[in-house]
Design a protein around this motif. Structure first.
Motif, PDB file in Angstrom:
ATOM      1  N   UNK A 136       0.876  -1.161   0.000  1.00 54.95           N
ATOM      2  CA  UNK A 136       0.000   0.000   0.000  1.00 54.95           C
ATOM      3  C   UNK A 136       0.917   1.215   0.000  1.00 54.95           C
ATOM      4  N   UNK A 137       0.813   2.021  -1.051  1.00 50.98           N
ATOM      5  CA  UNK A 137       1.648   3.212  -1.170  1.00 50.98           C
ATOM      6  C   UNK A 137       0.804   4.394  -0.714  1.00 50.98           C
ATOM      7  N   UNK A 138       1.248   5.051   0.372  1.00 52.73           N
ATOM      8  CA  UNK A 138       0.468   6.150   0.929  1.00 52.73           C
ATOM      9  C   UNK A 138       0.993   7.475   0.383  1.00 52.73           C
ATOM     10  N   UNK A 139       0.061   8.286  -0.174  1.00 51.04           N
ATOM     11  CA  UNK A 139       0.441   9.572  -0.765  1.00 51.04           C
ATOM     12  C   UNK A 139      -0.437  10.659  -0.148  1.00 51.04           C
ATOM     13  N   UNK A 140       0.200  11.691   0.344  1.00 45.87           N
ATOM     14  CA  UNK A 140      -0.515  12.827   0.917  1.00 45.87           C
ATOM     15  C   UNK A 140      -1.153  13.621  -0.234  1.00 45.87           C
ATOM     16  N   UNK A 141      -2.491  13.654  -0.264  1.00 49.76           N
ATOM     17  CA  UNK A 141      -3.185  14.276  -1.391  1.00 49.76           C
ATOM     18  C   UNK A 141      -2.947  15.780  -1.428  1.00 49.76           C
ATOM     19  N   UNK A 142      -2.709  16.377  -0.271  1.00 52.50           N
ATOM     20  CA  UNK A 142      -2.460  17.817  -0.239  1.00 52.50           C
ATOM     21  C   UNK A 142      -1.050  18.126  -0.715  1.00 52.50           C
ATOM     22  N   UNK A 143      -0.071  17.317  -0.291  1.00 55.50           N
ATOM     23  CA  UNK A 143       1.333  17.580  -0.635  1.00 55.50           C
ATOM     24  C   UNK A 143       1.690  17.046  -2.020  1.00 55.50           C
ATOM     25  N   UNK A 144       0.982  16.053  -2.491  1.00 53.61           N
ATOM     26  CA  UNK A 144       1.271  15.470  -3.807  1.00 53.61           C
ATOM     27  C   UNK A 144       2.377  14.439  -3.736  1.00 53.61           C
ATOM     28  N   UNK A 145       2.874  14.050  -4.923  1.00 56.71           N
ATOM     29  CA  UNK A 145       3.871  12.996  -5.002  1.00 56.71           C
ATOM     30  C   UNK A 145       5.192  13.504  -4.427  1.00 56.71           C
ATOM     31  N   UNK A 146       5.698  12.817  -3.417  1.00 56.37           N
ATOM     32  CA  UNK A 146       6.964  13.213  -2.794  1.00 56.37           C
ATOM     33  C   UNK A 146       8.128  12.441  -3.380  1.00 56.37           C
ATOM     34  N   UNK A 147       9.333  12.889  -3.046  1.00 58.31           N
ATOM     35  CA  UNK A 147      10.547  12.246  -3.546  1.00 58.31           C
ATOM     36  C   UNK A 147      10.548  10.760  -3.193  1.00 58.31           C
ATOM     37  N   UNK A 148      10.202  10.442  -1.933  1.00 55.20           N
ATOM     38  CA  UNK A 148      10.231   9.046  -1.513  1.00 55.20           C
ATOM     39  C   UNK A 148       9.064   8.233  -2.100  1.00 55.20           C
ATOM     40  N   UNK A 149       8.000   8.934  -2.537  1.00 62.09           N
ATOM     41  CA  UNK A 149       6.906   8.216  -3.201  1.00 62.09           C
ATOM     42  C   UNK A 149       7.454   7.494  -4.422  1.00 62.09           C
ATOM     43  N   UNK A 150       8.209   8.248  -5.251  1.00 60.99           N
ATOM     44  CA  UNK A 150       8.764   7.671  -6.478  1.00 60.99           C
ATOM     45  C   UNK A 150       9.804   6.614  -6.159  1.00 60.99           C
ATOM     46  N   UNK A 151      10.644   6.903  -5.166  1.00 66.32           N
ATOM     47  CA  UNK A 151      11.704   5.956  -4.824  1.00 66.32           C
ATOM     48  C   UNK A 151      11.101   4.653  -4.292  1.00 66.32           C
ATOM     49  N   UNK A 152      10.121   4.792  -3.399  1.00 69.35           N
ATOM     50  CA  UNK A 152       9.482   3.587  -2.873  1.00 69.35           C
ATOM     51  C   UNK A 152       8.783   2.804  -3.984  1.00 69.35           C
ATOM     52  N   UNK A 153       8.094   3.534  -4.876  1.00 66.35           N
ATOM     53  CA  UNK A 153       7.397   2.857  -5.976  1.00 66.35           C
ATOM     54  C   UNK A 153       8.397   2.106  -6.846  1.00 66.35           C
ATOM     55  N   UNK A 154       9.532   2.768  -7.127  1.00 65.31           N
ATOM     56  CA  UNK A 154      10.562   2.117  -7.951  1.00 65.31           C
ATOM     57  C   UNK A 154      11.105   0.879  -7.230  1.00 65.31           C
ATOM     58  N   UNK A 155      11.363   1.024  -5.924  1.00 63.70           N
ATOM     59  CA  UNK A 155      11.941  -0.093  -5.161  1.00 63.70           C
ATOM     60  C   UNK A 155      10.990  -1.272  -5.061  1.00 63.70           C
ATOM     61  N   UNK A 156       9.698  -0.991  -4.959  1.00 67.79           N
ATOM     62  CA  UNK A 156       8.724  -2.088  -4.911  1.00 67.79           C
ATOM     63  C   UNK A 156       8.823  -2.904  -6.197  1.00 67.79           C
TER      64      UNK A 156
END
Lengths: 614, 267
Positions: A110-130
């Motif tokens: 489950x990838x958690x993304x803050x809808x107010x802040x948008x896609x964060x640096x670690x969002x992409x990194x975690x998605x890539x690592x998964x």
């Protein structure tokens, strides 16, 4: 229910609400005891906040004070007769090693993304690592939806952005949630009437466990050898496929074929078969010298032992790898010193840019080549990702995790021809020429193609030289006189020899009617040469007549046809006889493949490693 | 509940971990408290090494265990021919006086372990803790390196994935090995039942009370229960929302008491 456990990692950028989502999920599923609820409320009150459900997981004092998750924490629960393990992965950049530890054995994320802040640096990194770890079932929780002015529009925008960013692993669902308020976590939110997709609880119910790698080729890494009475028991874990008592397997890096006489456990006696994921003891035939770091693998599959290895890694250390640097590599139970030969590229996950000098290595993808002091047993990721998993260490610190991707040729021998032994070591078998001779219509080509398919499926290097095909090109100038037939055999033998020199098992399907020509082909061969007589009776061949040649010969429009006007010398001492007019095709193919196996086993006899102090 | 394939998976993994520890960490020792977890672990060690455990079993003894626990120790050590080492723990007045009273009593085991470490210099200590027992233990690794002083640096733990463990030990340091980390309390009872592993009968209810977790008699209290068989215990655990260590006084003394204990080297 007992066997059904779903392991789910919760990942995402720091502060986007991972722990809060898990705490809320547990609260709303009714899994928390009143004492825990009271504790969270009291603990939050002491810090002057609303009930902070992340405290359910964030147990460390420092985490509560700083409101971040430091290490992975697991929680277990049973929901609707099914067991769940939820792994909370830290989102902060400096804790990526912990995120990997938590995510490495998950079935889904489950990838958690803050809808107010948008896609964060670690969002992409975690998605890539998964995706890098091989986790393909990803659910996106768009959190803090309650803080938005126009949640419907923002949700649509972010969902589109996320689908583009997660193109490697398209999300199974994107759910608008408020973890702090419990909206669309377990209970459907009244505030999002425009959303009719699943809640988080519903999405995790749909997760299926990733099965053990049973269907893959057999792999077993030797942990240790115990002496038990007069026996030496090789212990380890089956990491792929299965092994049955009596099976013949390949011992690497020695390249020796061995037999598993018995599979042993305690206090039970023998067990007939051991499957992927099982710990088992193996008693081998003969008095083998082997020890920790050796591997047993299915015969004929492309596991390899080599010193030059290319790797694709996720680099954890601040210091990038340097050419000539000494590192350690762990693969299976092997632990080998290596020298970095070259750093091919660094791929920046965030900007999706690749280069050697530009991006920093840390927390990015690094492709490099190393040379091991002793041969390393590994799979290429493309063949078997499980057997390609590896870690790199600098001293006693893990600096990278990743996969072996290819074998790299020896630098110092770049100008030398590749030795046949090197081809054998890579292919797991010797080259050979298997000459199928017999009348037209006896089934030579059919047998050769079926055997080729089976051998190819097991990773063997295999080729077919078919007489009919040769006559369309290489031997198009030849007719059917005795002299032309001899020349036809000579050319076919030369082609087969060239292919065998490239390491292949060559199946030649050619009538080759004259014993003298066949003897000449055998005599000129630089590789093991075996003669297989495909011995269908003339009547059977004529009845089959797949190409209508017998009919044309009988009608007189085809001259010098073998078996009718032209003679066929039945082999006096063939290495194998297959009578396709008496046995079914599958049986004949099975016999041929078994025979080829037997004749192409690697020849090296014994591991020269020091004996194990068992 | 008759399907126990999940226990097979846990068993195979634990046996693999025990063999990995024995192959990479020498000398090696295992802590045995005679409780349900470390006794199940002892049974797994017998399986891993074909009936003969090739390292000593260390009991950190405060001389305050319940009488039944000592009787169990003696009978099983004889029946299974164990290499048992009883390590007497230093007295309570030598403990850190800033710790709450029950936590101070528990800290005696940490000090007993430190004495054993100083004297025997093991590279590996196998311990039967589980992630689900307590939130701080949930942060653990299977191979968990400790500093030469025996302390745990929870912020600088090495990555642990794909069965690659931290097996390099600095001089004077050691690695804690946790083969039961992924097991739950219910798993332990189901496994104990399936394998017919002996256990102290204080876990079974008598007169409406039973011990859910066995600690020293001065800091452990029984819980209300009518569970007089393993089946009844499993049924009780499926229904309860009470944490396992509710009977351990020290856990509730202050918010961070257990974390302080563990950082200092407690199990």
């Amino acid at each position: 229910m007992a066997d059904d456990v779903a392991r789910i990692v919760v990942a995402g950028h720091v502060d986007h609400g991972k722990s809060t989502l898990i705490g809320r999920l547990m609260l709303d599923l009714g899994l928390l005891h009143q004492s825990k609820i009271d504790e969270v409320i009291a603990s939050s009150a002491r810090r002057g906040t609303e009930p902070e459900w992340s405290y359910v997981l964030d147990s460390l004092q420092e985490e509560r004070d700083q409101a971040i998750t430091i290490d992975t924490t697991r929680v277990w629960f049973t929901h609707r007769e099914r067991r769940y393990t939820i792994i909370d992965a830290p989102g902060h950049r400096q804790f990526l090693a912990n995120m990997l530890s938590g995510a490495s054995d998950a079935d889904a994320a489950v990838l958690v993304v803050d809808a107010a802040a948008g896609i964060g640096e670690q969002t992409l990194r975690h998605a890539y690592l998964l995706a890098f770890l091989g986790i393909t079932h990803v659910i996106v929780a768009l959190n803090k939806i309650d803080l938005l002015d126009d949640p419907r529009r923002r949700f649509a925008e972010l969902a589109a952005e996320l689908r583009a960013a997660l193109h490697r692993t398209p999300p199974a669902a994107i759910v608008p949630v408020s973890a702090s308020r419990g909206e669309n976590v377990v209970l459907r939110a009244a505030s999002t009437p425009w959303y009719d997709g699943p809640t988080i609880a519903e999405t995790i119910e749909a997760i299926r466990r990733v099965p053990a790698p049973l269907e893959r080729a057999f792999r077993f890494d030797v942990q240790d050898v115990y002496r038990r009475g007069n026996e030496r028991v090789v212990v380890g874990i089956v990491t792929g496929g299965a092994i049955a008592q009596g099976a013949e397997v390949l011992l690497l890096p020695a390249g020796v074929r061995v037999r598993a006489e018995r599979l042993v456990r305690w206090p039970e006696r023998d067990t007939p078969v051991a499957w992927a994921g099982e710990s088992v003891g193996i008693v081998l035939d003969g008095d083998r010298f082997l020890g920790r770091g050796d591997a047993l693998v299915a015969y004929g599959v492309p596991a390899r032992a080599a010193r030059g290895i290319a790797l694709e890694t996720f680099w954890l250390a601040a210091q990038a790898p340097a050419t000539g640097e000494r590192l350690r590599i762990k693969r299976g139970t092997q632990d080998v010193s290596v020298t970095v030969e070259s750093v091919a590229a660094v791929y920046d996950i965030e900007t999706a840019r690749e280069g050697v000098a530009g991006p920093t290595a840390q927390y990015n993808i690094v492709r490099l080549a190393v040379r091991a002091d002793t041969p390393l047993v590994f799979d290429r990721r493309a063949d078997n990702p499980h057997g390609a998993r590896t870690v790199l260490l600098r001293g006693d610190r893990v600096v990278a995790v990743g996969f072996t991707t290819a074998e790299v040729a020896e630098t110092q021998s770049a100008a030398l021809p590749v030795a046949q032994a090197e081809r054998e070591a890579r292919n797991g078998h010797r080259a050979a020429i298997v000459w199928l001779t017999g009348l037209s219509g006896a089934g030579k080509s059919t047998l050769a193609r079926a055997a080729e398919r089976q051998l190819f499926a097991r990773g063997a290097a295999v080729a077919v030289v078919d007489g009919d095909e040769l006559r369309a090109g290489l031997t198009a100038d030849l007719g059917f006189s005795d002299a032309d037939r001899s020349e036809n055999v000579r050319r076919a033998a030369a082609v087969a020899g060239a292919l065998a020199s490239a390491g292949a098992i060559v199946l030649v399907a050619l009538i080759a009617p004259f014993a003298a020509d066949r003897a000449a082909a055998r005599a000129s061969a630089q590789h093991p040469f075996v003669e297989v007589y495909v011995s269908a009776a003339l009547e059977a061949c004529e009845r089959r007549d797949p190409k209508g040649l017998y009919r044309r010969a009988r009608e007189g429009t085809l001259a010098a046809f073998t078996g009718l006007e032209s003679r066929y010398d039945v082999p006096a001492q063939p290495d194998l006889v297959l009578d396709t007019s008496r046995v079914p095709l599958e049986e004949a193919v099975g016999a041929l493949v078994a025979f080829v196996d037997e004749r192409t086993r690697p020849l090296r006899t014994e591991n020269t490693n020091a004996p194990t102090p068992a | 509940m008759n399907d126990t394939r999940d226990l097979d998976a846990l068993e195979h993994a634990a046996i693999g971990i025990l063999r990995e520890a024995y192959a990479t960490l020498r000398p090696l020792a295992m802590l045995w408290s005679m409780g349900k977890d470390s006794t199940a672990l002892l049974w797994l060690a017998r399986k891993a090494f074909f009936g003969e455990v090739p390292f000593p079993l260390v009991q950190l003894d405060t001389e305050l265990e319940l009488d039944e626990v000592y009787a169990f120790r003696e009978s099983l050590a004889r029946a299974w021919d164990l290499d048992l080492r009883v390590e007497l723990c230093p007295p309570e007045h030598e403990m850190d006086p800033t710790l709450p009273p029950a936590t101070r009593a528990a800290a005696r085991k940490t000090e007993g372990l430190k004495r054993y470490l100083a004297r025997e210099s093991p590279q590996g200590i196998i311990v039967g803790i589980r992630r689900d027992e307590q939130a701080t233990r949930a942060k653990e690794r299977i191979f968990s390196p400790r500093s030469p002083g025996g302390t745990w640096d929870v912020r600088a733990q090495p990555p642990e994935l794909w069965g690659y463990y931290a097996t390099d030990v600095a001089h004077g340091a050691h690695v804690r090995v946790h083969p039961l980390l992924h097991w739950t309390e219910i798993d332990i009872w189901r496994y104990t039942q399936r394998e017919n592993i002996p256990y102290v009968d204080l876990y079974l209810a008598r007169d409406g009370m039973r011990y859910r977790s066995l600690g020293e008699k001065n800091i452990t209290v029984p819980i209300r229960s009518d569970a007089a068989s393993i089946d009844a215990i499993i049924a009780e655990l499926h229904a309860t929302r009470d944490p396992e260590r509710a009977g351990r006084v020290m856990d509730a003394e202050s918010e961070d008491s257990f974390e302080r204990l563990r950082t200092a080297g407690y199990m």
